[in-house]
Design a protein around this motif. Structure first.
Motif, PDB file in Angstrom:
ATOM      1  N   GLY A 186      37.572  -0.587  24.555  1.00 29.73           N
ATOM      2  CA  GLY A 186      36.499  -0.457  25.346  1.00 29.73           C
ATOM      3  C   GLY A 186      35.641  -0.024  24.385  1.00 29.73           C
ATOM      4  O   GLY A 186      35.297  -0.115  23.039  1.00 29.73           O
ATOM      5  N   LEU A 187      34.570   1.114  24.955  1.00 29.38           N
ATOM      6  CA  LEU A 187      33.666   1.682  23.826  1.00 29.38           C
ATOM      7  C   LEU A 187      34.534   2.247  22.694  1.00 29.38           C
ATOM      8  O   LEU A 187      35.507   3.136  22.980  1.00 29.38           O
ATOM      9  CB  LEU A 187      32.935   2.680  24.628  1.00 29.38           C
ATOM     10  CG  LEU A 187      31.753   3.429  23.981  1.00 29.38           C
ATOM     11  CD1 LEU A 187      30.522   2.343  23.848  1.00 29.38           C
ATOM     12  CD2 LEU A 187      31.420   4.760  24.839  1.00 29.38           C
ATOM     13  N   GLU A 191      32.185   6.503  19.140  1.00 33.34           N
ATOM     14  CA  GLU A 191      30.939   6.517  19.934  1.00 33.34           C
ATOM     15  C   GLU A 191      30.880   7.524  20.711  1.00 33.34           C
ATOM     16  O   GLU A 191      30.054   8.169  21.166  1.00 33.34           O
ATOM     17  CB  GLU A 191      30.462   5.132  20.335  1.00 33.34           C
ATOM     18  CG  GLU A 191      29.274   4.949  21.237  1.00 33.34           C
ATOM     19  CD  GLU A 191      27.887   5.447  20.662  1.00 33.34           C
ATOM     20  OE1 GLU A 191      26.955   5.688  21.280  1.00 33.34           O
ATOM     21  OE2 GLU A 191      28.179   5.329  19.209  1.00 33.34           O
ATOM     22  N   LYS A 192      32.035   7.243  21.788  1.00 33.82           N
ATOM     23  CA  LYS A 192      32.241   8.298  22.811  1.00 33.82           C
ATOM     24  C   LYS A 192      32.317   9.711  22.387  1.00 33.82           C
ATOM     25  O   LYS A 192      31.577  10.607  23.121  1.00 33.82           O
ATOM     26  CB  LYS A 192      33.819   7.935  23.319  1.00 33.82           C
ATOM     27  CG  LYS A 192      34.314   9.071  24.377  1.00 33.82           C
ATOM     28  CD  LYS A 192      35.737   8.705  24.668  1.00 33.82           C
ATOM     29  CE  LYS A 192      36.615   9.382  23.526  1.00 33.82           C
ATOM     30  NZ  LYS A 192      37.938   9.105  23.462  1.00 33.82           N
ATOM     31  N   SER A 193      33.029   9.785  21.074  1.00 35.50           N
ATOM     32  CA  SER A 193      32.766  11.387  20.586  1.00 35.50           C
ATOM     33  C   SER A 193      31.471  11.827  20.263  1.00 35.50           C
ATOM     34  O   SER A 193      30.810  12.953  20.598  1.00 35.50           O
ATOM     35  CB  SER A 193      33.395  11.391  19.173  1.00 35.50           C
ATOM     36  OG  SER A 193      33.462  12.796  18.847  1.00 35.50           O
ATOM     37  N   ARG A 194      30.578  10.686  19.854  1.00 37.45           N
ATOM     38  CA  ARG A 194      29.101  11.134  19.415  1.00 37.45           C
ATOM     39  C   ARG A 194      28.316  11.426  20.710  1.00 37.45           C
ATOM     40  O   ARG A 194      27.589  12.475  20.726  1.00 37.45           O
ATOM     41  CB  ARG A 194      28.566   9.789  18.775  1.00 37.45           C
ATOM     42  CG  ARG A 194      27.033  10.140  18.306  1.00 37.45           C
ATOM     43  CD  ARG A 194      26.500   8.999  17.908  1.00 37.45           C
ATOM     44  NE  ARG A 194      26.181   7.873  18.963  1.00 37.45           N
ATOM     45  CZ  ARG A 194      25.013   8.153  19.927  1.00 37.45           C
ATOM     46  NH1 ARG A 194      24.164   8.782  19.402  1.00 37.45           N
ATOM     47  NH2 ARG A 194      24.719   7.199  20.740  1.00 37.45           N
ATOM     48  N   VAL A 195      28.670  10.719  21.840  1.00 37.97           N
ATOM     49  CA  VAL A 195      27.797  11.141  23.184  1.00 37.97           C
ATOM     50  C   VAL A 195      28.312  12.347  23.477  1.00 37.97           C
ATOM     51  O   VAL A 195      27.527  13.012  24.010  1.00 37.97           O
ATOM     52  CB  VAL A 195      28.341   9.917  24.174  1.00 37.97           C
ATOM     53  CG1 VAL A 195      27.642  10.359  25.500  1.00 37.97           C
ATOM     54  CG2 VAL A 195      27.875   8.636  23.660  1.00 37.97           C
ATOM     55  N   GLU A 213      32.076   7.523  28.948  1.00 38.75           N
ATOM     56  CA  GLU A 213      33.572   7.961  29.325  1.00 38.75           C
ATOM     57  C   GLU A 213      34.147   6.775  30.046  1.00 38.75           C
ATOM     58  O   GLU A 213      35.150   6.195  29.761  1.00 38.75           O
ATOM     59  CB  GLU A 213      33.777   9.227  29.875  1.00 38.75           C
ATOM     60  CG  GLU A 213      33.301  10.411  29.285  1.00 38.75           C
ATOM     61  CD  GLU A 213      34.178  10.871  28.449  1.00 38.75           C
ATOM     62  OE1 GLU A 213      35.042  10.326  27.968  1.00 38.75           O
ATOM     63  OE2 GLU A 213      33.815  12.033  27.614  1.00 38.75           O
ATOM     64  N   SER A 214      33.487   6.184  30.946  1.00 35.83           N
ATOM     65  CA  SER A 214      33.810   4.867  31.850  1.00 35.83           C
ATOM     66  C   SER A 214      34.081   3.632  30.947  1.00 35.83           C
ATOM     67  O   SER A 214      34.762   2.875  31.267  1.00 35.83           O
ATOM     68  CB  SER A 214      32.812   4.780  32.969  1.00 35.83           C
ATOM     69  OG  SER A 214      32.753   5.779  33.535  1.00 35.83           O
ATOM     70  N   GLN A 215      33.159   3.522  29.969  1.00 39.80           N
ATOM     71  CA  GLN A 215      33.010   2.440  29.323  1.00 39.80           C
ATOM     72  C   GLN A 215      34.524   2.459  28.194  1.00 39.80           C
ATOM     73  O   GLN A 215      35.059   1.414  27.760  1.00 39.80           O
ATOM     74  CB  GLN A 215      32.158   2.049  28.278  1.00 39.80           C
ATOM     75  CG  GLN A 215      31.056   1.634  29.237  1.00 39.80           C
ATOM     76  CD  GLN A 215      29.618   1.141  28.266  1.00 39.80           C
ATOM     77  OE1 GLN A 215      29.857   1.223  27.059  1.00 39.80           O
ATOM     78  NE2 GLN A 215      28.597   1.787  28.782  1.00 39.80           N
ATOM     79  N   SER A 216      34.778   3.708  27.758  1.00 37.99           N
ATOM     80  CA  SER A 216      35.915   4.102  27.034  1.00 37.99           C
ATOM     81  C   SER A 216      37.387   3.942  27.703  1.00 37.99           C
ATOM     82  O   SER A 216      38.292   3.352  27.260  1.00 37.99           O
ATOM     83  CB  SER A 216      35.915   5.258  26.366  1.00 37.99           C
ATOM     84  OG  SER A 216      36.959   5.686  25.525  1.00 37.99           O
ATOM     85  N   TYR A 217      37.347   4.627  28.936  1.00 33.94           N
ATOM     86  CA  TYR A 217      38.560   4.461  29.838  1.00 33.94           C
ATOM     87  C   TYR A 217      38.282   3.720  30.849  1.00 33.94           C
ATOM     88  O   TYR A 217      37.664   4.100  31.909  1.00 33.94           O
ATOM     89  CB  TYR A 217      38.874   5.830  30.296  1.00 33.94           C
ATOM     90  CG  TYR A 217      39.067   7.065  29.037  1.00 33.94           C
ATOM     91  CD1 TYR A 217      39.868   6.805  28.206  1.00 33.94           C
ATOM     92  CD2 TYR A 217      38.108   8.029  29.057  1.00 33.94           C
ATOM     93  CE1 TYR A 217      40.188   7.719  27.026  1.00 33.94           C
ATOM     94  CE2 TYR A 217      38.178   8.953  28.029  1.00 33.94           C
ATOM     95  CZ  TYR A 217      39.162   8.551  26.924  1.00 33.94           C
ATOM     96  OH  TYR A 217      39.350   9.615  26.089  1.00 33.94           O
ATOM     97  N   PRO A 340      41.962   9.930  16.477  1.00 36.07           N
ATOM     98  CA  PRO A 340      40.808  10.573  15.904  1.00 36.07           C
ATOM     99  C   PRO A 340      41.006  10.900  14.263  1.00 36.07           C
ATOM    100  O   PRO A 340      40.244  11.382  13.629  1.00 36.07           O
ATOM    101  CB  PRO A 340      40.954  11.889  16.485  1.00 36.07           C
ATOM    102  CG  PRO A 340      42.355  12.326  16.620  1.00 36.07           C
ATOM    103  CD  PRO A 340      42.895  10.950  17.128  1.00 36.07           C
ATOM    104  N   ASN A 341      42.048  10.181  13.837  1.00 39.21           N
ATOM    105  CA  ASN A 341      42.056  10.050  12.304  1.00 39.21           C
ATOM    106  C   ASN A 341      41.265   9.148  11.621  1.00 39.21           C
ATOM    107  O   ASN A 341      41.326   9.058  10.331  1.00 39.21           O
ATOM    108  CB  ASN A 341      43.636   9.980  11.756  1.00 39.21           C
ATOM    109  CG  ASN A 341      44.581  10.922  12.251  1.00 39.21           C
ATOM    110  OD1 ASN A 341      44.042  12.009  12.717  1.00 39.21           O
ATOM    111  ND2 ASN A 341      45.803  10.457  12.769  1.00 39.21           N
ATOM    112  N   GLY A 342      40.550   8.302  12.240  1.00 40.08           N
ATOM    113  CA  GLY A 342      39.707   7.113  11.762  1.00 40.08           C
ATOM    114  C   GLY A 342      39.051   6.606  12.813  1.00 40.08           C
ATOM    115  O   GLY A 342      38.963   7.092  14.022  1.00 40.08           O
ATOM    116  N   LYS A 343      38.482   5.357  12.737  1.00 44.58           N
ATOM    117  CA  LYS A 343      37.618   4.616  13.687  1.00 44.58           C
ATOM    118  C   LYS A 343      38.122   3.795  14.735  1.00 44.58           C
ATOM    119  O   LYS A 343      37.818   3.415  15.612  1.00 44.58           O
ATOM    120  CB  LYS A 343      36.619   3.956  13.266  1.00 44.58           C
ATOM    121  CG  LYS A 343      35.451   4.999  12.334  1.00 44.58           C
ATOM    122  CD  LYS A 343      34.026   4.211  11.966  1.00 44.58           C
ATOM    123  CE  LYS A 343      33.161   5.129  11.118  1.00 44.58           C
ATOM    124  NZ  LYS A 343      32.029   4.440  10.678  1.00 44.58           N
ATOM    125  N   ALA A 344      39.530   3.307  13.932  1.00 46.04           N
ATOM    126  CA  ALA A 344      40.201   2.117  14.703  1.00 46.04           C
ATOM    127  C   ALA A 344      40.958   2.879  15.989  1.00 46.04           C
ATOM    128  O   ALA A 344      41.317   3.858  15.969  1.00 46.04           O
ATOM    129  CB  ALA A 344      41.346   1.432  13.686  1.00 46.04           C
TER     130      ALA A 344
END
Length: 623
Positions: A186-187, A191-195, A213-217, A340-344
């Motif tokens: 998802g998101l 980007e989630k961490s940035r928000v 958060e909803s776009q991520s989960y 959280p060790n990278g972007k993927a």
């Protein structure tokens, strides 16, 4: 490739340390084992109760005693995305068992709570203890002695370790762990961490935060970041308790269902009645545990497992220590970059080559034991393959020989770092662990005055008042298992991240947890002994200078020895942590629980009479 010398020596040390305890464990499992089908031990009245609700076909098979009966132990609930897919698994398993001339019964459910829902809430204080509740629930589910093998359906943080502990105490049964798979991407996690950080700074509102958060989960399946849940799956595959390539297949797909069917068939094939008996206790030994530790280190996995693996190994008669993790970390390279060790996310890891590529690299480099038995019926070499459907049939083919994305997954010859992402810290503040795989080298060593908190909720006010706008080591104490159940403290993450982004040297020291999603801020966690037991964190005073240096394994208050020894230990009023939302029911757990380095378990140590006298005394004291 011969086995790496450090991996070999750590394994040998674990085996020698564990020999009395492991021998007693194997003796207990052999005593539980009986020739033939276990339900044959039941009286007619017992057995009639055990199959009263079955259909006539299943009753006939259960009466004949010449087929396997599988236990299904599941963490299904439909509130939590990772567990919701398990709703349909029992029907699939029962049908697959019948096609093999056998049966399967839903033996019991285990609780499954989500740290993501309880984060920063009182319910989080039940989270760690839920692992041992799950272990006991598993034992209750299997206690009826109706079963010849078991399928364990679990995925998230405390669930898989709890199921593993329960499976180990029923180690005379073959066991297959059945994952549900991650949700689709998802998101992006960064980007989630940035928000989240923008919200902490008051730059966006709750509506924007909830939308992110909803776009991520966003759907059924496990969260896609590389926290404890996905670390669980990787470790189960590293021990051969999953089918090859089963860990990260998305739910609700034909391949996921085919893997569940095949897991059922394998459990039946390994039942004692088939003549190909492969019980849990003969499969999981020190070599399998070392494989799990290496997998955790090579992937930068969750620091929760510096506790969970200790408890899991102990349930199988194996004693591991944080020093074992540290020594392995010195030779195990970092081969993945997953948030959280990278972007993927975990789906990107799977697409880049996933577990099959990782297994090939580790086997070829001699970093894991390739000769251990697995639920696939082979050794670990088969795990360089990945599953596919061909004309509706499940097949395995060799995985990619090269990474398809070296920003996510790399070979041993070109690692992200030469060592694993975990370090053990020691000094006058006690012992702790730190996950450094996501921390930039320039941010790892911090020497700064402390700001002391006895409750994580106090930090927000200090942050908003600008009191933390400086180089600072935030110390949050009285957060250990005896104090309040050892909650995760990710509520602190956005605030600490903002301070670091402002250019300050920032670190966290706590006897609580950060664990699965530990990120860019260095965090010395699981510090033991904990403050409530008179651990050194209780001696700290606001303004003391702490040095945190994971490169040299140092965690130290820079206070003169005479002054340090003369200080009294601070105390805290913890009563408000012990009531409400069921926390009063866990008073016994808080009284019984051991320290973080001993696995933070309420069981006090399995087979304690086989331990060395000093260890046995400690176990009795903890209990």
């Amino acid at each position: 490739m011969s086995l790496n010398q450090t991996v070999a020596s750590v394994t040998q040390r674990i085996e020698e340390r564990s020999r009395p305890r492991r021998a007693l464990y194997e003796q207990h499992m052999q005593e539980q084992q009986r020739r033939g089908v276990h339900r044959a031990e039941l009286s007619c009245g017992n057995l009639a109760h055990g199959f009263a609700a079955c259909g006539s076909g299943d009753k006939d098979r259960l009466k004949l005693m010449n087929s396997a009966n599988l236990a299904i132990v599941s963490s299904y609930n439909d509130m939590l995305s990772a567990h919701q897919p398990f709703e349909t698994f029992p029907a699939t398993i029962k049908e697959a068992a019948r096609q093999m001339g056998s049966t399967a019964q839903f033996a019991g459910g285990v609780p499954a709570m989500c740290d993501g829902v309880t984060q920063g809430q009182p319910g989080m204080e039940l989270s760690l203890f839920s692992r041992d509740v799950i272990a006991m629930s598993t034992a209750v589910a299997l206690s009826h002695n109706m079963f010849d093998a078991a399928l364990f359906l679990g995925i998230c943080d405390k669930i898989v370790p709890g199921l593993f502990i329960g499976a180990a105490r029923f180690g005379h049964l073959p066991a297959v762990f059945v994952p549900g798979g991650p949700m689709k991407s998802g998101l992006p996690n960064d980007e989630k961490s940035r928000v989240r950080q923008l919200y902490a700074e008051g730059k966006v509102g709750r509506e924007e935060l909830l939308e992110a958060e909803s776009q991520s989960y966003h759907s059924p399946g496990t969260c896609t970041f590389y926290g404890t849940a996905n670390s669980n799956q990787l470790m189960m595959e590293m021990m051969g308790l999953h089918l090859p390539g089963a860990s990260f297949v998305n739910p609700g797909t034909p391949l996921r269902e085919a893997l569940t069917r095949y897991a059922t068939e394998q459990a039946i094939r390994h039942a004692e009645s088939t003549g190909n008996y492969r019980p849990f206790y003969k499969q999981i030994d020190a070599r399998a545990i070392v494989n799990a530790m290496v997998g955790l280190l090579v992937s930068g996995g969750s620091t929760n497992h510096t506790m969970h693996l200790v408890a899991m190994a102990g349930a199988a008669g194996i004693t591991i220590t944080w020093d074992d993790f540290a020594e392995l970390s010195s030779v195990v390279p970092s081969l993945t970059r997953i948030y959280p060790n990278g972007k993927a996310d975990i789906n990107h890891f799977q697409a880049a080559g996933g577990m099959s590529f990782l297994f090939r690299e580790l086997i070829d480099a001699g970093l894991i034991h390739a000769d251990i038995p697995t639920v696939f019926g082979t050794d670990m070499h088969a795990y360089t393959q990945e599953p596919f459907l061909e004309d509706g049939e499940l097949v395995w083919r060799e995985g990619p020989g090269a990474s398809l994305d070296e920003d996510v997954l790399r070979p041993v010859a070109n690692p992200f770092a030469a060592t694993g992402g975990l370090a053990v810290l020691d000094g006058n503040l006690g012992r702790g662990v730190i996950k450094i795989s996501a921390v930039k080298p320039e941010n790892r060593v911090v020497e700064a005055p402390i700001r002391l908190f006895d409750d994580q909720n106090q930090l927000k006010a200090a942050f908003e008042a600008g009191e933390l706008d400086r180089d600072v080591v935030v110390v949050v104490r009285f957060q250990g298992p005896r104090a309040n159940g050892m909650p995760e403290l990710h509520k602190l993450t956005p605030y600490l991240g903002v301070l670091q982004d402002r250019g300050f040297k920032v670190a966290l020291v706590t006897d609580g947890r950060m664990s699965g999603a530990s990120g860019k801020v260095p965090a010395a966690i699981h510090v033991t002994p904990e403050a409530v037991d008179g651990g050194p964190l209780a001696k700290l005073r606001d303004g003391d200078v702490i040095r945190l240096d994971p490169d040299n394994g140092e965690l130290r208050a820079l206070v003169g020895d005479a002054e340090w020894q003369a200080r009294d230990n601070a105390t805290a009023d913890l009563d408000h942590h012990h009531h409400g939302l069921g926390r009063e029911l866990f008073a016994g757990f808080r009284a019984l629980v051991g320290g973080a380095e001993d696995g933070a378990s309420v069981f006090g140590g399995f087979d304690a009479q086989a331990l060395e006298p000093t260890q046995a005394s400690r176990v009795e004291q903890d209990a």
